[in-house]
Write a protein that holds these residues in place. Structure first.
Motif, short mmCIF file in Angstrom:
data_model
loop_
_atom_site.label_atom_id
_atom_site.label_comp_id
_atom_site.label_asym_id
_atom_site.label_seq_id
_atom_site.Cartn_x
_atom_site.Cartn_y
_atom_site.Cartn_z
N ASP A 32 0.80 -1.22 0.00
CA ASP A 32 0.00 0.00 0.00
C ASP A 32 0.83 1.27 0.00
N GLY A 33 2.16 1.13 -0.07
CA GLY A 33 3.02 2.30 -0.09
C GLY A 33 3.22 2.96 1.26
N LEU A 34 2.63 2.37 2.31
CA LEU A 34 2.76 2.91 3.66
C LEU A 34 3.60 1.97 4.52
N TYR A 35 4.05 2.49 5.63
CA TYR A 35 4.86 1.71 6.57
C TYR A 35 4.23 1.83 7.95
N CYS A 36 3.13 1.10 8.13
CA CYS A 36 2.33 1.17 9.34
C CYS A 36 2.27 -0.21 9.98
N SER A 37 2.43 -0.25 11.29
CA SER A 37 2.43 -1.54 11.98
C SER A 37 0.99 -2.09 12.09
N PRO A 38 0.84 -3.43 11.93
CA PRO A 38 1.86 -4.36 11.43
C PRO A 38 1.98 -4.23 9.91
N GLN A 39 3.16 -4.50 9.38
CA GLN A 39 3.40 -4.29 7.95
C GLN A 39 4.34 -5.35 7.40
N ARG A 40 4.01 -5.80 6.19
CA ARG A 40 4.86 -6.72 5.45
C ARG A 40 5.65 -5.91 4.43
N VAL A 41 6.97 -5.99 4.51
CA VAL A 41 7.86 -5.21 3.63
C VAL A 41 8.61 -6.17 2.72
N THR A 42 8.66 -5.83 1.44
CA THR A 42 9.39 -6.66 0.46
C THR A 42 10.72 -5.98 0.14
N PHE A 43 11.79 -6.76 0.22
CA PHE A 43 13.14 -6.27 -0.04
C PHE A 43 13.66 -6.90 -1.33
N THR A 44 14.29 -6.07 -2.17
CA THR A 44 14.80 -6.53 -3.46
C THR A 44 16.26 -6.12 -3.60
N GLN A 45 17.14 -7.07 -3.87
CA GLN A 45 18.56 -6.76 -4.04
C GLN A 45 18.78 -6.06 -5.37
N ASN A 46 19.66 -5.07 -5.37
CA ASN A 46 20.02 -4.33 -6.58
C ASN A 46 21.54 -4.29 -6.71
N CYS A 47 22.16 -5.44 -6.64
CA CYS A 47 23.62 -5.52 -6.64
C CYS A 47 24.15 -5.60 -8.07
N SER A 48 25.36 -5.10 -8.26
CA SER A 48 26.01 -5.23 -9.55
C SER A 48 26.58 -6.64 -9.71
N GLY A 49 26.88 -7.00 -10.95
CA GLY A 49 27.45 -8.31 -11.20
C GLY A 49 26.46 -9.41 -10.90
N THR A 50 27.03 -10.59 -10.62
CA THR A 50 26.19 -11.75 -10.32
C THR A 50 26.66 -12.37 -9.02
N PRO A 51 26.10 -11.94 -7.89
CA PRO A 51 26.51 -12.52 -6.61
C PRO A 51 26.20 -14.02 -6.57
N ASP A 52 27.04 -14.73 -5.83
CA ASP A 52 26.80 -16.16 -5.65
C ASP A 52 25.70 -16.43 -4.63
N GLY A 53 25.45 -15.49 -3.76
CA GLY A 53 24.41 -15.68 -2.75
C GLY A 53 24.15 -14.41 -1.97
N PHE A 54 23.14 -14.49 -1.12
CA PHE A 54 22.72 -13.32 -0.34
C PHE A 54 22.43 -13.75 1.09
N ILE A 55 22.67 -12.85 2.00
CA ILE A 55 22.26 -13.03 3.39
C ILE A 55 21.59 -11.75 3.85
N TRP A 56 20.34 -11.89 4.31
CA TRP A 56 19.58 -10.75 4.82
C TRP A 56 19.49 -10.84 6.34
N ARG A 57 19.61 -9.69 6.99
CA ARG A 57 19.29 -9.55 8.40
C ARG A 57 18.28 -8.40 8.49
N PHE A 58 17.04 -8.74 8.88
CA PHE A 58 15.95 -7.78 8.77
C PHE A 58 15.76 -6.92 10.02
N GLY A 59 16.54 -7.11 11.04
CA GLY A 59 16.46 -6.26 12.21
C GLY A 59 15.36 -6.60 13.18
#
Length: 215
Positions: A32-59
């Motif tokens: 919905d374009g808002l950041y209101c609790s509770p909220q589901r947020v989608t994260f998208t990597q925008n890295c250069s090259g071709t990483p072999d893998g990713f590790i997320w820590r969402f806080g």
């Protein structure tokens, strides 16, 4: 000089945001374009090259390994989100803050919930102190009304049962709603007493209305 991937206690050594021409970045969004609790947020990597893998820590205690990943934040606050991109000979990290705003509480009260004829009804909304605006739907097809305070009056011009809704909106766009019901109906008569039922002119007659019994 050969570049080697180093590890300490099983973890890759993390180098600055831009290393050896590689950049690591990510974006995030909500449905919905808002950041209101509770909220589901989608994260998208925008890295250069071709990483072999990713590790997320969402806080929020959650983690992930996919290039696109979602996390749910149930409480308001500022969360430090870290993405680690793993390349063939190096790992690079970036951290950004995600701010989740509180969702307000609101309740609604009408000064009259039952009327025997059309007329004015006054409404009071109370709730969280950080509500900055109110949107009123009086349930009778009239246009929505926006106010800066939690009080509003509305004159009903017809008989019916109306569901009234008020939405409290914070400065961050977070909102919640409350409802109340107003019922306007004619006073119905099912029976009456006439005393005496007959006589000669002149005569004094008294009338007593017997209303519908309460439901």
């Amino acid at each position: 000089m050969n570049r080697a991937r180093k590890s300490i206690a099983g973890l890759l050594v993390l180098f600055p945001f831009i290393v050896f021409g590689q950049t690591v970045d990510f974006s995030f969004s909500t449905d919905d374009g808002l950041y209101c609790s509770p909220q589901r947020v989608t994260f998208t990597q925008n890295c250069s090259g071709t990483p072999d893998g990713f590790i997320w820590r969402f806080g929020n205690g959650a983690s992930g390994i996919m290039p696109v990943q979602s996390a749910t934040y149930n409480s308001p606050g500022t969360y430090a989100v870290t993405l680690i991109a793993i390349y063939a000979d190096i790992a690079i990290s970036v951290t950004k803050n995600v701010v989740i705003n509180p969702t307000p509480f609101i309740s609604l009260f009408a000064d009259k919930r039952e009327l025997c004829q059309p007329g004015l009804v006054n409404f009071t909304a109370s709730g969280s102190a950080f509500i900055t605006g109110y949107e009123w739907d009086f349930g009778d097809g009239s246009p929505l009304v926006t106010t800066g305070s939690g009080t509003a009056g509305h004159t009903y011009t017809s008989y019916n049962e109306f569901v009234v809704t008020v939405k409290g909106i914070s400065g961050a766009g977070c909102s919640s709603s409350a409802t109340d019901t107003v019922k306007i109906e004619r006073f119905s008569i099912t029976d009456g007493l006439i005393d005496p039922p007959g006589g000669c002119i002149p005569i004094d007659v008294s009338f007593e209305v017997i209303p519908d019994p309460p439901m």
